[in-house]
Design a protein around this motif. Structure first.
Motif, PDB file in Angstrom:
ATOM      1  N   ILE A   8       0.830  -1.204   0.000  1.00 30.82           N
ATOM      2  CA  ILE A   8       0.000   0.000   0.000  1.00 30.82           C
ATOM      3  C   ILE A   8       0.864   1.253   0.000  1.00 30.82           C
ATOM      4  O   ILE A   8       0.639   2.189  -0.778  1.00 30.82           O
ATOM      5  CB  ILE A   8      -0.942  -0.006   1.224  1.00 30.82           C
ATOM      6  N   ARG A   9       1.872   1.292   0.866  1.00 30.49           N
ATOM      7  CA  ARG A   9       2.728   2.479   0.960  1.00 30.49           C
ATOM      8  C   ARG A   9       3.506   2.732  -0.319  1.00 30.49           C
ATOM      9  O   ARG A   9       3.765   3.886  -0.678  1.00 30.49           O
ATOM     10  CB  ARG A   9       3.702   2.328   2.136  1.00 30.49           C
ATOM     11  N   GLN A  10       3.890   1.656  -0.996  1.00 31.59           N
ATOM     12  CA  GLN A  10       4.722   1.807  -2.181  1.00 31.59           C
ATOM     13  C   GLN A  10       3.930   1.909  -3.482  1.00 31.59           C
ATOM     14  O   GLN A  10       4.510   2.076  -4.543  1.00 31.59           O
ATOM     15  CB  GLN A  10       5.710   0.638  -2.259  1.00 31.59           C
ATOM     16  N   SER A  11       2.593   1.800  -3.387  1.00 32.50           N
ATOM     17  CA  SER A  11       1.769   1.898  -4.595  1.00 32.50           C
ATOM     18  C   SER A  11       1.844   3.312  -5.152  1.00 32.50           C
ATOM     19  O   SER A  11       1.676   4.294  -4.416  1.00 32.50           O
ATOM     20  CB  SER A  11       0.314   1.539  -4.267  1.00 32.50           C
ATOM     21  N   LYS A  12       2.097   3.407  -6.440  1.00 30.95           N
ATOM     22  CA  LYS A  12       2.246   4.718  -7.076  1.00 30.95           C
ATOM     23  C   LYS A  12       0.883   5.315  -7.393  1.00 30.95           C
ATOM     24  O   LYS A  12      -0.077   4.612  -7.697  1.00 30.95           O
ATOM     25  CB  LYS A  12       3.089   4.597  -8.333  1.00 30.95           C
ATOM     26  N   THR A  13       0.793   6.623  -7.308  1.00 27.76           N
ATOM     27  CA  THR A  13      -0.439   7.342  -7.608  1.00 27.76           C
ATOM     28  C   THR A  13      -0.154   8.532  -8.500  1.00 27.76           C
ATOM     29  O   THR A  13       0.974   9.025  -8.580  1.00 27.76           O
ATOM     30  CB  THR A  13      -1.115   7.847  -6.320  1.00 27.76           C
ATOM     31  N   LEU A  14      -1.206   8.983  -9.178  1.00 22.55           N
ATOM     32  CA  LEU A  14      -1.140  10.206  -9.989  1.00 22.55           C
ATOM     33  C   LEU A  14       0.023  10.178 -10.970  1.00 22.55           C
ATOM     34  O   LEU A  14       0.886  11.053 -10.990  1.00 22.55           O
ATOM     35  CB  LEU A  14      -1.069  11.440  -9.094  1.00 22.55           C
ATOM     36  N   ILE A  15       0.015   9.148 -11.786  1.00 25.12           N
ATOM     37  CA  ILE A  15       1.039   8.998 -12.812  1.00 25.12           C
ATOM     38  C   ILE A  15       0.490   9.556 -14.127  1.00 25.12           C
ATOM     39  O   ILE A  15      -0.447   8.994 -14.702  1.00 25.12           O
ATOM     40  CB  ILE A  15       1.445   7.524 -12.982  1.00 25.12           C
ATOM     41  N   ALA A 192      -5.265  16.858 -11.030  1.00 23.59           N
ATOM     42  CA  ALA A 192      -4.007  16.387 -10.459  1.00 23.59           C
ATOM     43  C   ALA A 192      -2.827  16.908 -11.269  1.00 23.59           C
ATOM     44  O   ALA A 192      -2.911  17.095 -12.486  1.00 23.59           O
ATOM     45  CB  ALA A 192      -3.981  14.859 -10.422  1.00 23.59           C
ATOM     46  N   GLN A 193      -1.714  17.124 -10.576  1.00 24.10           N
ATOM     47  CA  GLN A 193      -0.448  17.475 -11.186  1.00 24.10           C
ATOM     48  C   GLN A 193       0.588  16.464 -10.700  1.00 24.10           C
ATOM     49  O   GLN A 193       0.584  16.080  -9.518  1.00 24.10           O
ATOM     50  CB  GLN A 193      -0.010  18.883 -10.763  1.00 24.10           C
ATOM     51  N   GLU A 194       1.451  16.045 -11.587  1.00 24.38           N
ATOM     52  CA  GLU A 194       2.443  15.043 -11.191  1.00 24.38           C
ATOM     53  C   GLU A 194       3.370  15.546 -10.100  1.00 24.38           C
ATOM     54  O   GLU A 194       3.894  14.759  -9.303  1.00 24.38           O
ATOM     55  CB  GLU A 194       3.245  14.607 -12.422  1.00 24.38           C
ATOM     56  N   ASP A 195       3.569  16.869 -10.021  1.00 23.66           N
ATOM     57  CA  ASP A 195       4.427  17.415  -8.967  1.00 23.66           C
ATOM     58  C   ASP A 195       3.654  17.659  -7.673  1.00 23.66           C
ATOM     59  O   ASP A 195       4.183  18.230  -6.724  1.00 23.66           O
ATOM     60  CB  ASP A 195       5.104  18.702  -9.429  1.00 23.66           C
ATOM     61  N   ARG A 196       2.374  17.233  -7.632  1.00 18.51           N
ATOM     62  CA  ARG A 196       1.480  17.342  -6.470  1.00 18.51           C
ATOM     63  C   ARG A 196       0.984  18.761  -6.211  1.00 18.51           C
ATOM     64  O   ARG A 196       0.281  18.986  -5.235  1.00 18.51           O
ATOM     65  CB  ARG A 196       2.128  16.781  -5.187  1.00 18.51           C
ATOM     66  N   ASN A 197       1.326  19.705  -7.054  1.00 23.06           N
ATOM     67  CA  ASN A 197       0.794  21.059  -6.914  1.00 23.06           C
ATOM     68  C   ASN A 197      -0.536  21.120  -7.679  1.00 23.06           C
ATOM     69  O   ASN A 197      -0.660  21.755  -8.724  1.00 23.06           O
ATOM     70  CB  ASN A 197       1.785  22.091  -7.469  1.00 23.06           C
ATOM     71  N   HIS A 198      -1.527  20.441  -7.114  1.00 27.01           N
ATOM     72  CA  HIS A 198      -2.796  20.236  -7.807  1.00 27.01           C
ATOM     73  C   HIS A 198      -3.567  21.542  -7.987  1.00 27.01           C
ATOM     74  O   HIS A 198      -3.382  22.509  -7.227  1.00 27.01           O
ATOM     75  CB  HIS A 198      -3.650  19.231  -7.037  1.00 27.01           C
ATOM     76  N   ILE A 199      -4.447  21.552  -8.988  1.00 28.76           N
ATOM     77  CA  ILE A 199      -5.260  22.723  -9.287  1.00 28.76           C
ATOM     78  C   ILE A 199      -6.688  22.459  -8.826  1.00 28.76           C
ATOM     79  O   ILE A 199      -7.293  21.446  -9.187  1.00 28.76           O
ATOM     80  CB  ILE A 199      -5.240  23.038 -10.792  1.00 28.76           C
ATOM     81  N   ARG A 200      -7.220  23.386  -8.043  1.00 29.58           N
ATOM     82  CA  ARG A 200      -8.583  23.261  -7.540  1.00 29.58           C
ATOM     83  C   ARG A 200      -9.369  24.521  -7.869  1.00 29.58           C
ATOM     84  O   ARG A 200      -8.966  25.626  -7.508  1.00 29.58           O
ATOM     85  CB  ARG A 200      -8.596  23.018  -6.026  1.00 29.58           C
ATOM     86  N   LEU A 201     -10.483  24.339  -8.553  1.00 29.70           N
ATOM     87  CA  LEU A 201     -11.369  25.453  -8.883  1.00 29.70           C
ATOM     88  C   LEU A 201     -12.752  25.117  -8.350  1.00 29.70           C
ATOM     89  O   LEU A 201     -13.315  24.077  -8.691  1.00 29.70           O
ATOM     90  CB  LEU A 201     -11.428  25.674 -10.393  1.00 29.70           C
ATOM     91  N   LYS A 202     -13.307  25.992  -7.524  1.00 26.39           N
ATOM     92  CA  LYS A 202     -14.595  25.708  -6.899  1.00 26.39           C
ATOM     93  C   LYS A 202     -15.627  26.775  -7.241  1.00 26.39           C
ATOM     94  O   LYS A 202     -15.355  27.974  -7.154  1.00 26.39           O
ATOM     95  CB  LYS A 202     -14.438  25.616  -5.380  1.00 26.39           C
ATOM     96  N   TYR A 203     -16.808  26.291  -7.646  1.00 20.82           N
ATOM     97  CA  TYR A 203     -17.942  27.162  -7.939  1.00 20.82           C
ATOM     98  C   TYR A 203     -18.853  27.213  -6.716  1.00 20.82           C
ATOM     99  O   TYR A 203     -19.125  26.187  -6.094  1.00 20.82           O
ATOM    100  CB  TYR A 203     -18.751  26.623  -9.121  1.00 20.82           C
ATOM    101  N   PHE A 204     -19.352  28.401  -6.399  1.00 18.81           N
ATOM    102  CA  PHE A 204     -20.287  28.605  -5.293  1.00 18.81           C
ATOM    103  C   PHE A 204     -21.541  29.284  -5.840  1.00 18.81           C
ATOM    104  O   PHE A 204     -21.432  30.280  -6.568  1.00 18.81           O
ATOM    105  CB  PHE A 204     -19.692  29.495  -4.203  1.00 18.81           C
TER     106      PHE A 204
END
Length: 217
Positions: A8-15, A192-204
């Protein structure tokens, strides 16, 4: 047990690579951006992009979640269907506040919707039910969703009997079948961004219009 923890710890994500998300030129209404993202998901081979997690709360305040499919999307909201006598139906009746989550890992995108689930007119519910496959209608007409079953053979026999009834009466409609519309109050688009600097845009939704803001990752 230690081995699975290590896996689990070594499973890769956001590739990636992932699609670009230009937040400067997004639609004024979140449903329009959702449809754009949905088309991107289809074009990139996302499996069952119409699947989403519907979250509700039970009478004791515990969250409950399950995967459903959306039936439609328009400027008024996101649509799904279920029996009003199911657990989710009872929970919605008690507390109509719901959340819907779409996750498309192949393109690193997630859409989160929060709002209220409202019942559509009986005619709309009936039309939705009749558009379902024969087996799906037969199972719904059994009226036993989420109840305790003693043996799998009982379900098999009941389904065979109900299928026979449907062959004789193909226009049968389950009276508790309900088409719901989630009227959104907040919709967040997460890229998602591979460098983990993800982009979040929220509508209200504020009074009579939508506003949108970037969020810290």
């Amino acid at each position: 047990m230690e081995d699975i923890r290590k896996v689990i710890r070594q499973s890769k994500t956001l590739i990636g690579p992932f699609p670009t998300f230009n937040v400067e030129n997004t639609a004024a209404h979140p449903y329009e951006l959702f449809l754009e993202w949905f088309q991107v998901a289809i074009a990139n081979g996302v499996h069952e992009p119409h699947s989403m997690t519907l979250s509700t709360t039970d009478p004791n305040g515990y969250p409950d979640a399950r995967v459903l499919i959306i039936k439609d999307v328009d400027q008024h909201g996101w649509y799904f269907a279920s029996s009003s006598e199911s657990e989710k139906g009872k929970q919605i009746e008690q507390n109509p506040n719901v959340a819907m989550t779409f996750y498309w890992p192949e393109i690193g995108r997630q859409v989160r919707i929060r709002g209220k689930a409202v019942k559509m007119a009986k005619e709309d519910c009936a039309q939705d039910f009749l558009k379902r496959g024969t087996v799906a209608r037969a199972i719904a007409l059994l009226g036993k969703q989420s109840t305790i079953m003693n043996r799998q053979q009982d379900a098999d026999e009941a389904l065979r009997n109900q299928m026979a009834i449907l062959r004789e009466h193909p226009d049968l409609v389950y009276p508790s079948w309900t088409l719901y519309r989630t009227v959104p109050e907040e919709v967040e688009f997460w890229q998602a961004q591979e460098d983990r600097n993800h982009i979040r845009l929220k509508y209200f939704f504020e009074k009579d219009h939508w506003s949108k803001h970037l969020l810290w990752a």
